[in-house]
Write a protein that holds these residues in place. Structure first.
Motif, mmCIF file in Angstrom:
data_model
loop_
_atom_site.group_PDB
_atom_site.id
_atom_site.type_symbol
_atom_site.label_atom_id
_atom_site.label_comp_id
_atom_site.label_asym_id
_atom_site.label_seq_id
_atom_site.Cartn_x
_atom_site.Cartn_y
_atom_site.Cartn_z
ATOM 1 N N ARG A 1 -74.145 -68.624 -88.966
ATOM 2 C CA ARG A 1 -74.207 -70.044 -88.613
ATOM 3 C C ARG A 1 -75.633 -70.444 -88.256
ATOM 4 O O ARG A 1 -76.134 -71.479 -88.673
ATOM 5 N N ASP A 2 -76.325 -69.599 -87.474
ATOM 6 C CA ASP A 2 -77.722 -69.878 -87.119
ATOM 7 C C ASP A 2 -78.590 -69.969 -88.361
ATOM 8 O O ASP A 2 -79.496 -70.796 -88.442
ATOM 9 N N LEU A 3 -78.287 -69.090 -89.341
ATOM 10 C CA LEU A 3 -79.158 -69.026 -90.504
ATOM 11 C C LEU A 3 -78.886 -70.125 -91.524
ATOM 12 O O LEU A 3 -79.761 -70.459 -92.314
ATOM 13 N N THR A 4 -77.669 -70.670 -91.524
ATOM 14 C CA THR A 4 -77.351 -71.655 -92.558
ATOM 15 C C THR A 4 -77.156 -73.063 -92.012
ATOM 16 O O THR A 4 -77.186 -74.021 -92.771
ATOM 17 N N GLY A 5 -76.929 -73.188 -90.720
ATOM 18 C CA GLY A 5 -76.853 -74.511 -90.112
ATOM 19 C C GLY A 5 -75.733 -75.346 -90.695
ATOM 20 O O GLY A 5 -74.606 -74.880 -90.891
ATOM 21 N N PHE B 1 -75.578 -76.518 -93.649
ATOM 22 C CA PHE B 1 -75.580 -76.518 -95.111
ATOM 23 C C PHE B 1 -74.476 -75.664 -95.704
ATOM 24 O O PHE B 1 -74.386 -75.499 -96.915
ATOM 25 N N MET B 2 -73.680 -75.057 -94.819
ATOM 26 C CA MET B 2 -72.483 -74.364 -95.286
ATOM 27 C C MET B 2 -71.376 -74.723 -94.327
ATOM 28 O O MET B 2 -71.607 -74.791 -93.126
#
Lengths: 372, 187
Positions: free
Chosen positions: B133-137, B139-140
């Motif tokens: 979640r932190d890495l994709t924010g 956008f997914m």
């Protein structure tokens, strides 16, 4: 100086060219392979970027003042240095304070009569006040034994032009002002500096802004445009970095000065650190202490280059224009460019950049997922 | 700030070097001390979260919050120990020696600790989801993230309810090897 920290403060709309050109976007490699557990568990590129930033980052480097190499380490250099300290603090400093005091007295005793008695003759009053301010700045420069070399044609007083320079300390303004009475745009300061701003600088024409108010920008933009059109106004001097930088780097220029539709005349200033480092770290010391440091050193040596006026080229955006002028100034003064906004000293970066990284990563995963 | 190395004695340097398993040279430790003093504005002896966040490059890293939990309030010795996972020698060590022979591989253990932020000793599906979640924010979607994770876990022989241990991390990240190096600028 007020410090606004924390994510609760207003997000700064930091206008800048494409930051991604400067930052590494190698968070995920573009591989056509299928997705495996390893690809999701391997957060090493992101961690490496974070650790790299902790160890050294290009923004903090701009505000670091390197202490000079000590040279007083042996049996005869040390006494010489001690003698130097005695001369600097015991003889030069009192002399300089005296010069400064006399200068202020002469200035005030001439300025206030001129200001009030010549109210009916605005042209004469303006001319005299300009000369007086120039004189006062020369006194200041003399009080730290400023050795300033000016290169290039002197600025002329005519409308539709604006001057921009790199910023190292408030003395930049004094050094430039002694040659030409500029009008200036400044952050309002407290204390005796604020008092001087209110009384004297108003006479040469000054525009105030407040860093912490985001709505301020529109108002200031309008004032700038009005000033530049006025025929009788003093030429306007702007420091587009918006903050003091350590004279080895330049941070990004704000585009405000470059969208006024007039000529932009760049000025490059480079200080020689041989006797003293002129960088004013406003977080570490007050302006008074900074002046005292300058007045107890042998001399302040610097070079000022007045560069060729630049115009907005067809098809060029103001930000590109600002970057082009920044290139010129950095090249002339031997400074390195960094892609950061100076206001990051006071505010956190906009989450837009984090979001961009997240978007790149998410899209690469989704792309590989579709391939399965 | 003054001359940093004058406040750091030879004994201090050696102590710090031992604490980080000799993964940094003495010069690098002196350079790191200067950096530590620069970040620790009022010489408290540790760097606060706010001071870390004043580094713009760190602040805009997607994993900055998780990393902050690990580095907030560290004294200099532990600061160096944390960064030692990123030293060139750490990677080299694990290139020369076989992965299975090294007891704990510094770099992989940092990755493990970032996932297992509450220190339970194992990484659960929830941890994997949080990092993703932190890495994709935004956008997914959450469903997409869960779907991707379940898919790669099952492909590797785990299930949604598996707990992943450090040894599993070592196994998964072994091939084709890890590059996690940061250079300490030495004057």
């Amino acid at each position: 100086m007020a410090e606004a920290l924390g994510s609760s403060s207003a997000e700064m709309d930091l206008d800048r060219p494409n930051l991604e050109e400067y930052l590494p976007t190698d968070s995920i490699q573009d591989s056509p392979k299928n997705l495996h557990l390893r690809d999701l568990l391997d957060i090493s590129p992101t961690l490496t970027e974070a650790a790299g930033a902790i160890v050294d980052d290009s923004f903090t480097r701009c505000f670091k003042s390197n202490p000079p190499e000590p040279w007083n380490w042996n049996i005869y250099l040390f006494p010489l240095w001690c003698l130097g300290v005695v001369v600097r603090y015991g003889i030069l400093f009192p002399l300089r304070v005296a010069v400064l005091a006399i200068g202020w007295i002469v200035f005030f005793s001439a300025f206030f009569p001129v200001h009030f008695l010549l109210k009916g003759y605005p042209k004469w009053r303006r001319k005299l006040e300009r000369k007086l301010v120039e004189m006062m700045c020369s006194v200041f420069v003399a009080s730290w034994t400023g050795v300033v070399k000016y290169h290039g044609p002197r600025p002329s007083t005519r409308p539709h032009q604006v001057f921009v320079a790199n910023h190292t300390s408030m003395i930049d303004f004094i050094i430039l002002e002694q040659m030409t009475a500029f009008a200036v745009i400044m952050q309002k300061h407290p204390g005796w500096v604020g008092f001087i701003q209110k009384t004297i600088l108003e006479s040469v024409g000054c525009i105030w802004f407040n860093r912490t108010e985001s709505k301020d920008r529109g108002v200031v933009g309008r004032k700038l445009r009005e000033h530049v059109q006025g025929v009788d106004n003093n030429p306007l001097l702007i420091f587009p970095e918006g903050t003091c930088v350590n004279n080895h780097y330049t941070v990004m220029f704000k585009k405000g000065a470059f969208e006024l539709g007039c000529a932009v005349c760049p000025i490059a200033i480079k200080y020689n650190k041989i006797f003293v480092d002129a960088f004013w770290n406003s977080k570490k010391q007050s302006f008074t202490m900074h002046l005292v440091r300058l007045m107890t050193s042998w001399a302040v040596v610097c070079d000022v280059w007045y560069l060729e006026p630049q115009y907005l080229r067809p098809g060029e955006t103001p930000i590109e224009f600002a970057e082009r002028v920044r290139d010129m100034i950095s090249a002339r003064a031997g400074l390195k460019k960094v892609p950061w906004d100076g206001y990051l000293k006071y505010f956190r970066p906009s989450p837009k950049h984090t979001e961009r990284k997240q978007q790149i990563f998410a899209e690469s995963i989704l792309r590989r997922l579709e391939r399965k | 700030m003054g001359n940093a190395s004058s406040t750091l004695t030879q004994y201090d340097i050696e102590e710090v070097q031992e604490h980080c398993n000799y993964l940094f040279s003495q010069q690098e430790i002196v350079a790191l001390y200067e950096r530590f003093c620069q970040l620790d504005r009022n010489a408290k002896g540790f760097i606060s979260a706010d001071e870390f966040l004043s580094i713009p490059e760190f602040s805009l890293n997607p994993l900055s919050q998780r990393l902050l939990k690990m580095v907030d309030g560290l004294n200099f010795k532990d600061f160096v120990a944390f960064l030692s996972a990123f030293s060139a020698k750490a990677s080299l060590q694990h290139k020369i020696e076989r992965e299975t022979q090294l007891p704990i591989i510094a770099s992989k253990s940092v990755i493990f600790k970032v996932y297992d932020i509450d220190g339970k000793g194992q990484v659960t599906f929830k941890d994997l989801l949080e990092v993703l979640r932190d890495l994709t924010g935004s956008f997914m979607s959450e469903e997409q993230r869960e779907h991707v994770l379940v898919w790669v876990l099952e492909e590797a022989g785990y299930t949604r309810n598996s707990s992943i241990l450090l040894d599993d991390f070592v196994k998964v990240l072994s091939s084709p090897g890890l590059k996690m190096e940061v250079e300490v600028p030495v004057d």
